[in-house]
Design a protein around this motif. Structure first.
Motif, PDB file in Angstrom:
ATOM      1  N   GLU A  69     -13.591   1.823  35.265  1.00 35.86           N
ATOM      2  CA  GLU A  69     -12.318   2.207  34.668  1.00 35.86           C
ATOM      3  C   GLU A  69     -11.972   3.646  35.059  1.00 35.86           C
ATOM      4  O   GLU A  69     -12.819   4.539  34.981  1.00 35.86           O
ATOM      5  CB  GLU A  69     -12.391   2.110  33.143  1.00 35.86           C
ATOM      6  N   PRO A  70     -10.737   3.902  35.467  1.00 40.81           N
ATOM      7  CA  PRO A  70     -10.330   5.286  35.743  1.00 40.81           C
ATOM      8  C   PRO A  70     -10.254   6.086  34.441  1.00 40.81           C
ATOM      9  O   PRO A  70     -10.118   5.512  33.351  1.00 40.81           O
ATOM     10  CB  PRO A  70      -8.941   5.122  36.372  1.00 40.81           C
ATOM     11  N   GLU A  71     -10.352   7.395  34.552  1.00 34.98           N
ATOM     12  CA  GLU A  71     -10.247   8.240  33.367  1.00 34.98           C
ATOM     13  C   GLU A  71      -8.840   8.155  32.792  1.00 34.98           C
ATOM     14  O   GLU A  71      -7.852   8.124  33.524  1.00 34.98           O
ATOM     15  CB  GLU A  71     -10.575   9.700  33.718  1.00 34.98           C
ATOM     16  N   LEU A  72      -8.780   8.126  31.459  1.00 39.04           N
ATOM     17  CA  LEU A  72      -7.476   8.067  30.803  1.00 39.04           C
ATOM     18  C   LEU A  72      -6.780   9.413  30.897  1.00 39.04           C
ATOM     19  O   LEU A  72      -7.394  10.462  30.659  1.00 39.04           O
ATOM     20  CB  LEU A  72      -7.633   7.674  29.335  1.00 39.04           C
ATOM     21  N   GLY A  73      -5.510   9.377  31.249  1.00 32.93           N
ATOM     22  CA  GLY A  73      -4.746  10.610  31.297  1.00 32.93           C
ATOM     23  C   GLY A  73      -4.340  11.061  29.905  1.00 32.93           C
ATOM     24  O   GLY A  73      -4.503  10.338  28.918  1.00 32.93           O
ATOM     25  N   ASN A  74      -3.800  12.274  29.819  1.00 30.88           N
ATOM     26  CA  ASN A  74      -3.292  12.783  28.543  1.00 30.88           C
ATOM     27  C   ASN A  74      -1.808  12.443  28.476  1.00 30.88           C
ATOM     28  O   ASN A  74      -0.997  13.040  29.172  1.00 30.88           O
ATOM     29  CB  ASN A  74      -3.491  14.296  28.459  1.00 30.88           C
ATOM     30  N   ASP A  76     -11.986  14.890  18.449  1.00 27.49           N
ATOM     31  CA  ASP A  76     -12.876  14.981  19.609  1.00 27.49           C
ATOM     32  C   ASP A  76     -13.014  16.426  20.089  1.00 27.49           C
ATOM     33  O   ASP A  76     -14.088  16.888  20.450  1.00 27.49           O
ATOM     34  CB  ASP A  76     -12.347  14.111  20.748  1.00 27.49           C
ATOM     35  N   GLY A 106      -5.418   3.305  33.907  1.00 28.49           N
ATOM     36  CA  GLY A 106      -5.652   4.609  33.293  1.00 28.49           C
ATOM     37  C   GLY A 106      -4.637   4.968  32.224  1.00 28.49           C
ATOM     38  O   GLY A 106      -4.396   6.151  31.951  1.00 28.49           O
ATOM     39  N   HIS A 110      -7.863  12.787  19.045  1.00 21.83           N
ATOM     40  CA  HIS A 110      -8.271  13.764  20.053  1.00 21.83           C
ATOM     41  C   HIS A 110      -8.449  15.158  19.483  1.00 21.83           C
ATOM     42  O   HIS A 110      -9.188  15.967  20.040  1.00 21.83           O
ATOM     43  CB  HIS A 110      -7.263  13.760  21.201  1.00 21.83           C
TER      44      HIS A 110
END
Length: 383
Positions: free
Chosen positions: A180-185, A380, A314, A377
């Motif tokens: 899985e690609p990294e999730l964007g903001n 996090d 993503g 977030h």
């Protein structure tokens, strides 16, 4: 992420006979393991394997297929136990629950069978497979798939593949481990309101109408009713032919809608906010015609399609509380039943804001998605 790639096999007549005999032998073995598990109460994978492995192997299976048959039986009992615990077969002591608990799990004679790399090998360049059968190893069975499926098989295939017989055709369903690609903001969220009249309505105002899908379902329901009432051999033959057609049509519709939602969110650098509709069938009380429509509504499938397509792209996906999203004003936040005069109209009795009801709900969902993302977030970041 685990995805399944399905390819169609092209066996000759001899290979078809061998594959069918193999499926039936494996499922007879799984039935035997299931009966022994029911009689002894031993349903765990390893204990059941120790109990029946020799018996199953003596039915004509080699080591790995015998293990898979036993594991299939153990997995079926684990699923049954989970369903009983969740109350899916009714409360304890109910007639339906007693019927399920009072007999061993049974397997269809042509039920799918898993094969690992010891029993099944892929020759991707030649587009053929070699598979173990009760008549010996059958080599050079051709298969067909799309270029994207071939790319996924070449790069990501891992673990077991299931041999499936459906509608007279043979398929292999291969498991692929896709990174899985990294999730964007996200800069915001695209809210999606799910419904029956409109399958999906976005906070941008795009509506994916369900009129055609509902028409197809009503037509198929009336046809099934007439054929079942008729009861002749030709009617039953037509019922078998029609079996699964509606489900495939609904799945294709959901795939198309999910792809459009994810593409729009990716293009605008936003996440997707969906309603968490788990348990809606138990919560909602409707008249009988409406219950039929609700129970054939595949909203969970659409949510699953959006989730996996978004993960591959993503795009973040957030599930939010759906309560009062259709009664609350997206402009001022005022909540009242009177805001919703009919299915399609929303008019706030407090601030006068007016909008299509599903679009207003989509905006409320988008706002809740943004808030949920910010809270999660922030936690996090603090950690």
């Amino acid at each position: 992420m685990k995805l399944v790639v399905q390819v169609k096999l092209l066996p000759d007549e001899a290979a078809r006979v061998a594959l069918r005999e193999t499926l039936r032998t494996c499922n007879r073995a799984a039935d035997h393991a299931s009966r022994r598990a029911f009689e002894t109460g031993v349903t765990g994978g390893r204990p059941l394997q120790r109990l029946v492995y020799g018996e199953v192997k003596a039915m004509g299976l080699s080591a790995q297929p015998a293990l898979h048959a036993v594991r299939k039986a153990a997995g079926a009992y684990a699923t049954l136990k989970a369903n009983l615990k969740a109350g899916n077969y009714g409360p304890e002591g109910s007639k339906r629950r007693k019927a399920v608990e009072g007999k061993p799990v049974r397997f269809r004679k042509d039920a799918a069978q898993p094969f690992d790399d010891r029993c099944l090998s892929w020759q991707l360049e030649a587009r053929t497979v070699s598979i173990w059968t009760v008549r010996g190893r059958v080599r050079g069975i051709g298969f067909q798939c799309s270029p994207s499926q071939m790319k996924m098989l070449t790069e990501y295939r891992r673990g077991e593949s299931d041999l499936v017989l459906r509608g007279g055709s043979w398929y292999l369903q291969a498991t692929c481990e896709v990174p899985e690609p990294e999730l964007g903001n996200p800069v915001g969220f695209l809210g999606v309101d799910l419904g029956i009249v409109n399958i999906a309505t976005t906070s941008d105002g795009t509506r994916h109408a369900g009129k055609h899908l509902n028409q197809v379902r009503h037509k198929n329901r009336r046809l099934r009713s007439r054929l079942q009432k008729k009861g002749t051999r030709s009617a039953k033959r037509l019922l078998r032919k029609l079996s699964g057609r509606e489900a495939r049509f609904a799945a294709d519709t959901n795939h198309c809608i999910a792809k459009k939602l994810v593409t729009e969110a990716q293009r605008t650098c936003r996440g997707i906010a969906l309603e968490d509709l788990g348990g809606i069938r138990d919560r909602v009380r409707l008249r009988k015609p409406q219950r039929v429509t609700l129970h054939s509504w595949s909203f969970a499938q659409l949510g699953a399609f959006v989730s996996y397509k978004a993960a591959l792209a993503g795009v973040p996906v957030v599930f939010v509380d759906p309560r009062y999203t259709s009664q609350g004003c997206s402009a001022c936040g005022h909540v009242s039943r009177r805001n919703r005069s009919d299915q399609s109209t929303f008019h706030c009795t407090s601030c006068g804001f007016a909008e299509h009801a599903d679009v207003n709900a989509g905006r409320n969902i988008a706002q809740r998605g943004a808030a949920a993302w910010a809270v999660s977030h922030a936690a996090d970041d603090a950690a």
